[in-house]
Design a protein around this motif. Structure first.
Motif, PDB file in Angstrom:
ATOM      1  N   HIS A 144     -31.061 -47.448  11.618  1.00  0.00           N
ATOM      2  CA  HIS A 144     -32.540 -48.100  11.846  1.00  0.00           C
ATOM      3  C   HIS A 144     -33.653 -47.281  11.493  1.00  0.00           C
ATOM      4  O   HIS A 144     -34.361 -47.804  10.927  1.00  0.00           O
ATOM      5  N   SER A 145     -33.611 -45.924  12.193  1.00  0.00           N
ATOM      6  CA  SER A 145     -34.673 -45.333  12.052  1.00  0.00           C
ATOM      7  C   SER A 145     -34.934 -44.899  10.700  1.00  0.00           C
ATOM      8  O   SER A 145     -35.814 -44.747  10.012  1.00  0.00           O
ATOM      9  N   ILE A 146     -33.807 -44.556   9.892  1.00  0.00           N
ATOM     10  CA  ILE A 146     -33.737 -44.122   8.348  1.00  0.00           C
ATOM     11  C   ILE A 146     -34.313 -45.212   7.663  1.00  0.00           C
ATOM     12  O   ILE A 146     -35.218 -44.999   6.526  1.00  0.00           O
ATOM     13  N   GLU A 147     -33.806 -46.520   7.768  1.00  0.00           N
ATOM     14  CA  GLU A 147     -34.080 -47.682   6.973  1.00  0.00           C
ATOM     15  C   GLU A 147     -35.749 -47.961   7.381  1.00  0.00           C
ATOM     16  O   GLU A 147     -36.463 -48.060   6.369  1.00  0.00           O
ATOM     17  N   GLY A 148     -36.175 -47.629   8.421  1.00  0.00           N
ATOM     18  CA  GLY A 148     -37.756 -47.803   8.777  1.00  0.00           C
ATOM     19  C   GLY A 148     -38.698 -46.495   8.129  1.00  0.00           C
ATOM     20  O   GLY A 148     -39.942 -46.944   7.738  1.00  0.00           O
ATOM     21  N   LYS A 149     -37.903 -45.477   7.854  1.00  0.00           N
ATOM     22  CA  LYS A 149     -38.762 -44.533   7.213  1.00  0.00           C
ATOM     23  C   LYS A 149     -38.655 -44.560   5.614  1.00  0.00           C
ATOM     24  O   LYS A 149     -39.642 -44.152   4.859  1.00  0.00           O
ATOM     25  N   THR A 152     -34.360 -49.627   2.520  1.00  0.00           N
ATOM     26  CA  THR A 152     -33.025 -50.069   2.450  1.00  0.00           C
ATOM     27  C   THR A 152     -31.998 -49.318   1.324  1.00  0.00           C
ATOM     28  O   THR A 152     -30.942 -49.465   1.829  1.00  0.00           O
ATOM     29  N   GLY A 153     -32.713 -48.706   0.487  1.00  0.00           N
ATOM     30  CA  GLY A 153     -31.801 -47.843  -0.630  1.00  0.00           C
ATOM     31  C   GLY A 153     -31.182 -46.690   0.221  1.00  0.00           C
ATOM     32  O   GLY A 153     -30.005 -46.527   0.071  1.00  0.00           O
ATOM     33  N   ILE A 154     -31.825 -45.810   0.821  1.00  0.00           N
ATOM     34  CA  ILE A 154     -31.290 -44.589   1.384  1.00  0.00           C
ATOM     35  C   ILE A 154     -30.475 -45.486   2.626  1.00  0.00           C
ATOM     36  O   ILE A 154     -29.300 -44.579   2.998  1.00  0.00           O
ATOM     37  N   GLN A 155     -30.760 -46.137   3.222  1.00  0.00           N
ATOM     38  CA  GLN A 155     -30.266 -46.731   4.329  1.00  0.00           C
ATOM     39  C   GLN A 155     -28.885 -47.221   3.960  1.00  0.00           C
ATOM     40  O   GLN A 155     -27.684 -47.279   4.711  1.00  0.00           O
ATOM     41  N   SER A 156     -28.496 -47.950   2.752  1.00  0.00           N
ATOM     42  CA  SER A 156     -27.252 -48.331   2.280  1.00  0.00           C
ATOM     43  C   SER A 156     -26.385 -47.031   2.304  1.00  0.00           C
ATOM     44  O   SER A 156     -25.186 -47.137   2.549  1.00  0.00           O
ATOM     45  N   TYR A 157     -26.911 -46.022   1.791  1.00  0.00           N
ATOM     46  CA  TYR A 157     -26.016 -44.738   1.616  1.00  0.00           C
ATOM     47  C   TYR A 157     -25.250 -44.376   2.912  1.00  0.00           C
ATOM     48  O   TYR A 157     -24.376 -44.049   2.998  1.00  0.00           O
ATOM     49  N   PHE A 158     -26.362 -44.340   3.834  1.00  0.00           N
ATOM     50  CA  PHE A 158     -25.935 -43.825   5.352  1.00  0.00           C
ATOM     51  C   PHE A 158     -24.932 -44.881   5.853  1.00  0.00           C
ATOM     52  O   PHE A 158     -24.112 -44.694   6.570  1.00  0.00           O
ATOM     53  N   SER A 159     -25.246 -46.354   5.604  1.00  0.00           N
ATOM     54  CA  SER A 159     -24.132 -47.257   6.056  1.00  0.00           C
ATOM     55  C   SER A 159     -22.935 -47.135   5.617  1.00  0.00           C
ATOM     56  O   SER A 159     -21.848 -47.593   6.118  1.00  0.00           O
ATOM     57  N   PHE A 160     -22.999 -46.849   4.272  1.00  0.00           N
ATOM     58  CA  PHE A 160     -21.561 -46.404   3.329  1.00  0.00           C
ATOM     59  C   PHE A 160     -20.951 -45.347   4.008  1.00  0.00           C
ATOM     60  O   PHE A 160     -19.519 -45.243   4.087  1.00  0.00           O
ATOM     61  N   LEU A 161     -21.710 -44.269   4.540  1.00  0.00           N
ATOM     62  CA  LEU A 161     -21.081 -43.188   5.191  1.00  0.00           C
ATOM     63  C   LEU A 161     -20.333 -43.639   6.387  1.00  0.00           C
ATOM     64  O   LEU A 161     -19.038 -43.088   6.895  1.00  0.00           O
ATOM     65  N   ARG A 162     -21.004 -44.327   7.212  1.00  0.00           N
ATOM     66  CA  ARG A 162     -20.429 -44.986   8.299  1.00  0.00           C
ATOM     67  C   ARG A 162     -18.935 -45.880   8.249  1.00  0.00           C
ATOM     68  O   ARG A 162     -18.163 -45.619   9.121  1.00  0.00           O
ATOM     69  N   SER A 282     -17.753 -55.885  -0.371  1.00  0.00           N
ATOM     70  CA  SER A 282     -18.429 -55.867  -1.789  1.00  0.00           C
ATOM     71  C   SER A 282     -18.709 -57.392  -2.215  1.00  0.00           C
ATOM     72  O   SER A 282     -19.416 -57.451  -2.859  1.00  0.00           O
ATOM     73  N   VAL A 283     -18.703 -58.468  -1.364  1.00  0.00           N
ATOM     74  CA  VAL A 283     -18.729 -59.587  -1.625  1.00  0.00           C
ATOM     75  C   VAL A 283     -20.182 -59.975  -1.601  1.00  0.00           C
ATOM     76  O   VAL A 283     -20.752 -60.707  -2.538  1.00  0.00           O
ATOM     77  N   SER A 284     -20.953 -59.562  -0.658  1.00  0.00           N
ATOM     78  CA  SER A 284     -22.630 -59.678  -0.684  1.00  0.00           C
ATOM     79  C   SER A 284     -22.881 -59.160  -1.791  1.00  0.00           C
ATOM     80  O   SER A 284     -23.981 -59.905  -2.405  1.00  0.00           O
ATOM     81  N   GLY A 285     -22.504 -58.094  -2.299  1.00  0.00           N
ATOM     82  CA  GLY A 285     -23.072 -57.502  -3.444  1.00  0.00           C
ATOM     83  C   GLY A 285     -22.990 -58.241  -4.520  1.00  0.00           C
ATOM     84  O   GLY A 285     -23.819 -58.245  -5.554  1.00  0.00           O
ATOM     85  N   PHE A 286     -22.026 -58.731  -4.697  1.00  0.00           N
ATOM     86  CA  PHE A 286     -21.294 -59.639  -5.937  1.00  0.00           C
ATOM     87  C   PHE A 286     -22.289 -60.982  -5.878  1.00  0.00           C
ATOM     88  O   PHE A 286     -22.833 -61.187  -7.128  1.00  0.00           O
ATOM     89  N   ASP A 534     -25.949 -40.221  -7.091  1.00  0.00           N
ATOM     90  CA  ASP A 534     -25.352 -38.899  -7.317  1.00  0.00           C
ATOM     91  C   ASP A 534     -24.380 -38.912  -5.888  1.00  0.00           C
ATOM     92  O   ASP A 534     -23.369 -38.632  -5.853  1.00  0.00           O
ATOM     93  N   ASN A 535     -25.201 -38.967  -4.772  1.00  0.00           N
ATOM     94  CA  ASN A 535     -24.732 -38.725  -3.442  1.00  0.00           C
ATOM     95  C   ASN A 535     -23.510 -39.751  -3.029  1.00  0.00           C
ATOM     96  O   ASN A 535     -22.390 -39.527  -2.811  1.00  0.00           O
ATOM     97  N   VAL A 536     -23.734 -41.151  -3.769  1.00  0.00           N
ATOM     98  CA  VAL A 536     -22.421 -42.188  -3.681  1.00  0.00           C
ATOM     99  C   VAL A 536     -21.367 -41.605  -4.394  1.00  0.00           C
ATOM    100  O   VAL A 536     -20.148 -41.760  -4.087  1.00  0.00           O
ATOM    101  N   LEU A 537     -21.617 -41.014  -5.433  1.00  0.00           N
ATOM    102  CA  LEU A 537     -20.604 -40.912  -6.423  1.00  0.00           C
ATOM    103  C   LEU A 537     -19.921 -39.461  -5.699  1.00  0.00           C
ATOM    104  O   LEU A 537     -18.667 -39.639  -5.717  1.00  0.00           O
TER     105      LEU A 537
END
Length: 598
Positions: A144-149, A152-162, A282-286, A534-537
């Motif tokens: 939430h702190s990363i999303e606030g700063k 949502t783009g960078i937050q999605s990467y850290f959510s994917f890591l989790r 992936s359903v929500s993204g589709f 790049d980080n997601v790849l």
């Protein structure tokens, strides 16, 4: 609204203080349609409310029913029972609807009143449970702190890591619970257990003998470090690799446990778990991509009126978001320009651009073949030198062991750079350029792993007399599954080391130089921007290694879990460190360093 059956009833107040029903079809006769009801979200609400059959009340049917009685009918009561937030209405109309629902409870029967009360209570209980469980979510506050700063783009990467941390932990639980733990307790006779080794039929007994050499006698201290990095030596005899699991059946308190079947079924289970969980995410993204691709004008409106991320509080992140929206709008305009250009092309221009694309794709194919050939030769050289058993020094031996991993990492870095240069000359639209470049990058990363496996199999399998008994070179590879597991282990470790090295020894010094050095060249380089793709790849490549290697190294998911756990904090600290460096100025006054906030 013309062509839609409206399933919303709004209250209108009479002069005597009593409420009566106000229906949208009556408003259409007196005033133009509300702008909110023209939005796609309102149509989505209508479709969702209509149910799977897509049916809805015909226009005017609710008004006809409302004239028959002063109080609302059962159908109207069910519609009015929906919370105001479920309706696509303005704030003022939602307030009127809320007041109407509260004022007309007395017109409902006892059964309907009980249903409404119980439904409201049940929704509140579910909401409270969901909120309570959210506090147990891993890294909830950090994300939430990363999303606030940073948005949502960078937050999605850290959510994917989790997500990958939790997925690998569950895979580890499966492999450890159904394969590793029963094997360990059977070998050591815990819980009065016993085991049996059954030799397969029509197979030479030589093919079932596996005695890892390990470290014997007096060894140097750095040998254990080499074994830890390469998976050989003392690690080869542990439960980390396939060769440790030699038991065919075990008796656990009188129950026969079939280890080969359990091993195979657990492998299918973790693959199915990964597939189902990824599809669910992936359903929500589709859905969003389908909505965005439905209408170009709708996509433009979304960017202009709803494109800004109000979670962003960091100035640099706001600038990045501003540039991203600007680039997206420029891309849309460029798309339209390319479409007009394609429509106006002559036959001569079409032949020229198609010939150029064929030539550039031949270059892309040559780059891929060069990467594949390099990986094949590096693997063959590494396996040959490793199996010779020559006494080389520690550095040379470690370099030879990691040569395939180094070549694969170099190919993963060089090939995308070449692809990004070649795509500029192919004259595609900007959106298609991004998709094609990502497709090529994903393909080269995954194909490199496939070429490594093919190269290993070409070394393991042979056609001479040494392979007739077992079907593979059992002299050099007494347990070829462990050899494959060791290569996957080294790939995962080397990928982790590269990510840490790039972040700590390249990005972090660059951040310090740009922050505290006023040289024009340094300032021209600027801070390293967080490349989400790049980080997601990178983490997708590492997760693919984990999926493939888990069969040959059952405890590899535990290593992947620790790897992504550390990467999360390293990436988070670096991103927050960049933000902190921009907020602080360090001045030297009176021989002391003082920190001033901007």
């Amino acid at each position: 609204m013309s062509g839609f059956g409206v399933a919303v009833e709004l209250p209108a107040w009479r002069g005597d203080g009593r409420s009566e029903m106000f229906f949208p079809e009556e408003a259409h006769a007196a005033a133009p349609a509300d702008f909110l009801q023209e939005l796609p979200s309102y149509r989505s609400v209508l479709r969702r409310r209509a149910g799977p059959g897509g049916g809805h009340d015909p226009q005017g049917s609710l008004g006809a029913r409302a004239g028959e009685a002063r109080g609302p009918q059962p159908e109207g009561a069910e519609l009015a029972a929906l919370p105001p937030r479920e309706h696509a209405l303005s704030i003022a109309e939602k307030r009127r609807l809320r007041d109407y629902q509260q004022a007309n409870i007395k017109y409902l029967s006892g059964w309907n009143q009980w249903k409404r009360t119980s439904s409201k209570s049940w929704r509140k209980v579910l909401k409270d449970i969901k909120e309570s469980l959210s506090y147990l979510q891993l890294w909830r506050h950090d994300i939430h702190s990363i999303e606030g700063k940073f948005g949502t783009g960078i937050q999605s990467y850290f959510s994917f890591l989790r997500f990958l941390v939790l997925l690998n932990f569950l895979i580890f639980i499966l492999m450890f619970g159904f394969v590793t733990f029963p094997t360990v307790i059977s070998k050591y006779g815990i819980f009065n257990s016993s085991f049996a080794k059954i030799s397969p039929k029509n197979t030479d007994s030589l093919c079932t003998v596996y005695t890892p050499s390990g470290n014997k006698g007096l060894v140097y201290f750095y040998t254990y470090l080499k074994d830890l990095l390469t998976g050989t030596g003392f690690l080869e005899t542990t439960s980390l690799f396939y060769g440790y699991y030699e038991i065919d059946a075990a008796l656990l308190r009188g129950v026969r446990y079939n280890f080969p079947l359990a091993y195979l079924l657990t492998t299918f289970a973790y693959l199915a778990l990964s597939l189902v969980w990824i599809i669910k995410r992936s359903v929500s993204g589709f859905k969003q991509s389908l909505v965005h691709d439905e209408d170009q004008f709708q996509s433009y409106c979304n960017k202009v009126f709803a494109g800004w991320d109000f979670c962003i509080t960091d100035l640099n992140a706001a600038r990045l978001k501003h540039r991203s929206l600007q680039y997206e709008l420029q891309t849309d305009l460029e798309e339209e320009r390319i479409k007009r250009k394609i429509a106006d092309r002559t036959m001569k221009e079409k032949l020229r651009i198609y010939s150029l694309r064929i030539f550039l794709n031949i270059i892309v194919l040559a780059v891929l073949l060069g990467c594949f050939y390099s990986i094949y030769k590096a693997t063959a050289f590494s396996q040959e030198k490793s199996n010779n058993g020559s006494n080389t020094d520690f550095q040379t031996n470690l370099l030879v062991q990691y040569l395939p991993s180094m070549v694969i990492t170099l190919a993963n870095f060089v090939a995308p750079q070449i692809f990004s240069i070649l795509i500029r000359f192919e004259d595609y639209s900007p959106a298609f350029e991004i998709k094609l470049t990502l497709l090529r990058c994903v393909f080269v990363r995954l194909a490199n792993i496939g070429v490594l496996l093919f190269s290993l199999w070409s070394q393991i399998h042979c056609a001479n007399d040494n392979c007739k008994a077992c079907g593979y070179n059992y002299e050099l590879y007494p347990c070829w599954e462990s050899a494959v597991g060791q290569e996957m282990y080294k790939l995962l470790i080397f990928d982790f080391m590269i990510i840490l090295a790039v972040t700590l020894f390249m990005d972090f010094p660059r951040m310090l130089l740009v922050t505290h050095c006023s040289w024009k060249l340094v300032q021209w380089c600027g801070l390293q921007e967080f490349g989400i793709s790049d980080n997601v790849l990178e983490i997708i490549y590492g997760q693919t290694i984990c999926w493939i290697g888990t069969f040959f190294s059952p405890l590899l998911p535990a290593i992947a879990t620790i790897k992504y756990f550390i990467i999360f904090y390293v990436k988070k600290s670096f991103e927050l460190g960049q933000d902190f460096a921009k907020l602080l100025h360090i001045w030297k006054q009176n021989g002391k360093w003082k920190i001033y906030y901007i």
